[in-house]
Design a protein around this motif. Structure first.
Motif: not given
Length: 255
Positions: A177-184, A228-232
């Motif tokens: 599983y890729a944690a990705h902004l393109a995830g739907t 847009e995103s969270l801390n890793a």
């Protein structure tokens, strides 16, 4: 003392000696006894903690307080540190359990993030953490402190070929599983009860296209506002604990 200073400051010295330094009573006390090389304590520590006993067979050296402070990596040292041998984990070993939960980190460079991920990984029951060579040095002092002892217990290995490693995991039937902004799909909409691997990318740039392209699924963490995103470290924690939650719920159903 010169050796201690090099081990504190230079990743190359840590690699060449396959050793690292852990500071503080907790970190020294939890260190595996068979990997302890030597313990150093300040004169103040020796006086204040006169009842403290070193593990049998481990040499202890008492040094002047000023000397200890000079080689310490903390602003207010507790007065105790140890030289510890690194453990070389085989990355293949993390995927040998029936339904492994694995984390793959690509170029995660913040020491606090890396240490937090190891600590949280232990709490979530992860089987192991794999890292690309672009990640922060696992044994630098800030990482070691942030793990709060988990560095001794969580299998963590650096891999030379991240893409081949992911392909190998997939050949074993492990979903990636890729944690990705393109995830739907939101991360909580997927099933993590079987073998799974979560990929977390660099804090600024995310996952590289080559590695992200090998994922079986893209997932996202829903955001409100303009974030847009969270801390890793936070993102990894959410994913690992969601997998743990699902697995524990499944176990309860069969009790």
């Amino acid at each position: 003392m010169k050796r201690l200073a090099l081990l504190q400051k230079k990743a190359r010295a840590r690699r060449e000696e396959a050793c690292f330094i852990a500071e503080g009573i907790k970190m020294v006390s939890e260190a595996p006894k068979d990997r302890l090389e030597e313990i150093y304590i300040s004169r103040s520590f020796a006086g204040e903690y006169s009842s403290w006993k070193a593990p049998e067979g481990c040499p202890v050296e008492v040094v002047d307080d000023k000397v200890f402070k000079a080689v310490s990596d903390t602003e207010t040292p507790q007065g105790i540190l140890a030289v510890i041998r690194q453990k070389q984990w085989d990355w293949r070993a993390v995927s040998t359990s029936k339904s492994p939960m694995i984390l793959f980190l690509e170029s995660v460079q913040d020491p606090g993030n890396l240490g937090t991920i190891l600590r949280t990984g232990e709490g979530a029951g992860i089987d192991g953490i794999l890292m690309s060579r672009g990640c922060a040095d696992l044994y630098q002092p800030k990482v070691v402190r942030a793990t709060m002892g988990s560095i001794y217990r969580v299998p963590a290995a650096v891999v030379d070929d991240p893409e081949e490693t992911i392909k190998s995991l997939r050949r074993k039937g492990i979903r990636v599983y890729a944690a990705h902004l393109a995830g739907t799909h939101s991360y909580y909409e997927k099933d993590y009860r079987s073998g799974c691997c979560f990929m977390i990318g660099n804090e600024a740039n995310g996952l590289s296209d080559g590695l992200a392209g090998l994922a079986t699924d893209y997932i996202r963490i829903p955001m409100k506002g303009q974030v847009e995103s969270l801390n890793a470290g936070v993102a990894a924690s959410l994913l690992m604990y969601e997998a743990r939650r699902q697995r524990e719920m499944e176990a309860v159903q069969y009790v």
